[in-house]
Design an enzyme around this catalytic site. Sequence first.
Site, PDB file in Angstrom:
ATOM      1  N   ASN A   9       0.871  -1.206   0.124  1.00 46.92           N
ATOM      2  CA  ASN A   9      -0.121  -0.158  -0.009  1.00 46.92           C
ATOM      3  C   ASN A   9       0.988   1.310   0.105  1.00 46.92           C
ATOM      4  O   ASN A   9       1.406   1.354   1.164  1.00 46.92           O
ATOM      5  CB  ASN A   9      -0.942  -0.005   1.285  1.00 46.92           C
ATOM      6  N   TRP A  10       1.241   2.004  -1.247  1.00 45.03           N
ATOM      7  CA  TRP A  10       2.001   2.924  -1.321  1.00 45.03           C
ATOM      8  C   TRP A  10       1.437   4.127  -0.573  1.00 45.03           C
ATOM      9  O   TRP A  10       2.026   5.242  -0.414  1.00 45.03           O
ATOM     10  CB  TRP A  10       2.270   3.363  -2.733  1.00 45.03           C
ATOM     11  N   LYS A  11       0.161   4.226  -0.445  1.00 44.07           N
ATOM     12  CA  LYS A  11      -0.452   5.484   0.350  1.00 44.07           C
ATOM     13  C   LYS A  11      -0.403   6.638  -0.567  1.00 44.07           C
ATOM     14  O   LYS A  11      -0.245   6.398  -1.774  1.00 44.07           O
ATOM     15  CB  LYS A  11       0.015   5.673   1.851  1.00 44.07           C
ATOM     16  N   HIS A  94      -9.491   1.364   4.822  1.00 42.99           N
ATOM     17  CA  HIS A  94      -8.240   1.807   5.457  1.00 42.99           C
ATOM     18  C   HIS A  94      -8.637   2.444   6.826  1.00 42.99           C
ATOM     19  O   HIS A  94      -9.053   3.495   6.726  1.00 42.99           O
ATOM     20  CB  HIS A  94      -7.184   2.186   4.490  1.00 42.99           C
ATOM     21  N   GLU A 166      -5.297  -4.600  10.571  1.00 44.05           N
ATOM     22  CA  GLU A 166      -4.197  -3.914  10.794  1.00 44.05           C
ATOM     23  C   GLU A 166      -4.611  -3.199  11.979  1.00 44.05           C
ATOM     24  O   GLU A 166      -5.299  -2.343  11.833  1.00 44.05           O
ATOM     25  CB  GLU A 166      -4.364  -2.918   9.565  1.00 44.05           C
ATOM     26  N   SER A 212       3.619  -2.420  10.127  1.00 44.25           N
ATOM     27  CA  SER A 212       4.989  -2.520  10.144  1.00 44.25           C
ATOM     28  C   SER A 212       5.536  -3.872   9.844  1.00 44.25           C
ATOM     29  O   SER A 212       6.577  -4.132  10.628  1.00 44.25           O
ATOM     30  CB  SER A 212       5.280  -2.125  11.845  1.00 44.25           C
ATOM     31  N   GLY A 233       2.896  -1.236   4.227  1.00 43.61           N
ATOM     32  CA  GLY A 233       2.926   0.186   3.749  1.00 43.61           C
ATOM     33  C   GLY A 233       4.188   0.702   3.760  1.00 43.61           C
ATOM     34  O   GLY A 233       4.738   0.528   2.649  1.00 43.61           O
ATOM     35  N   GLY A 234       4.836   1.478   4.827  1.00 42.81           N
ATOM     36  CA  GLY A 234       6.184   1.865   4.513  1.00 42.81           C
ATOM     37  C   GLY A 234       7.265   1.139   3.592  1.00 42.81           C
ATOM     38  O   GLY A 234       8.097   1.419   2.692  1.00 42.81           O
TER      39      GLY A 234
HETATM   40  P1  13P Z   1       3.199   0.212   7.573  1.00 40.74           P
HETATM   41  O1  13P Z   1       3.698  -0.957   7.010  1.00 40.74           O
HETATM   42  O2  13P Z   1       3.781   1.460   7.262  1.00 40.74           O
HETATM   43  O3  13P Z   1       3.091   0.348   9.186  1.00 40.74           O
HETATM   44  O4  13P Z   1       1.648   0.428   7.065  1.00 40.74           O
HETATM   45  C1  13P Z   1       0.666  -0.430   7.190  1.00 40.74           C
HETATM   46  C2  13P Z   1      -0.403  -0.361   6.350  1.00 40.74           C
HETATM   47  O5  13P Z   1      -1.235   0.920   6.857  1.00 40.74           O
HETATM   48  C3  13P Z   1      -0.780  -0.742   5.246  1.00 40.74           C
HETATM   49  O6  13P Z   1      -2.004  -0.546   4.777  1.00 40.74           O
END
Ligand code: 13P
Length: 249
Positions: A9-11, A94, A166, A212, A233-234
């Site tokens: 998820n690149w946000k 989300h 999540e 994470s 995410g990150g």
């Molecule tokens: P992180 O992996 O950066 O904690 O984010 C998780 C997330 O929200 C994926 O949708």
Amino acid sequence: MRKKVIAGNWKMNMLPDAAIRFIDELTPMVKNTENEVVLCVPYTDLFYSLLAAQNTNIKIGAQNMHWEESGAYTGEVSAKMLKSIGVEYVIIGHSERRQYFAETDETVNKKIKAAFANELKPIVCVGETLEQRESGDALNVITMQTQKALEGLTEEQVANTIIAYEPIWAIGTGKTATSEDANEAIKAIRNKISDLYGQNTSNRIIIQYGGSVKSTNAKELFEMSDIDGGLVGGASLKAEEFAKIVNYN
Ligand code: 13P
């Protein structure tokens, strides 16, 4: 055996040129995996990403959508629009959308129905806050979110939904749920689905962990009995790191 689905998820990150470079770099590193590889990218990257991912095993998803097919909803994008360019997945509900953009269990439910009506695969997020976890309410919160999200769907649709558990306190914080806690939460979701839609459906539905996830903890998490991959995410913003997560096994 359920397939493992590893979704990035690149946000709100990555311009088109970076998206194309990322996919070109990722392609050879994940081409032999048996896991499903998905990248959920910003709207402005969708078309470029779909072109870059052509003839690869990388699937492209969006991060949100509206439940109506068309109409006077300035700034919104419908499931039909996503489908029309070849998008396959869409993240729905989300916690960042619930927290900052007034997403509710009801809008999540409408969006999932619209996704199925347009043959998109929904990745539906549920998760508790730190306060809810500390007060012992976590399993109740996530099973209720799941029940409301899936209301009115057929057993077949539920079996084809992906749920991403999540915990909000683990998102972007570097704090990961222990693999035992994550597995327990995901088992609770699966049991709820078994109660509502039968054991066959609950055995088929893919339930990911997110929060994470990185290359150093992916294996431990994804090898738990009920965790079917992750929403990342990150750590999905660097091709090499994301490839390590995809190739955890
Ligand atoms: P992180 O992996 O950066 O904690 O984010 C998780 C997330 O929200 C994926 O949708």
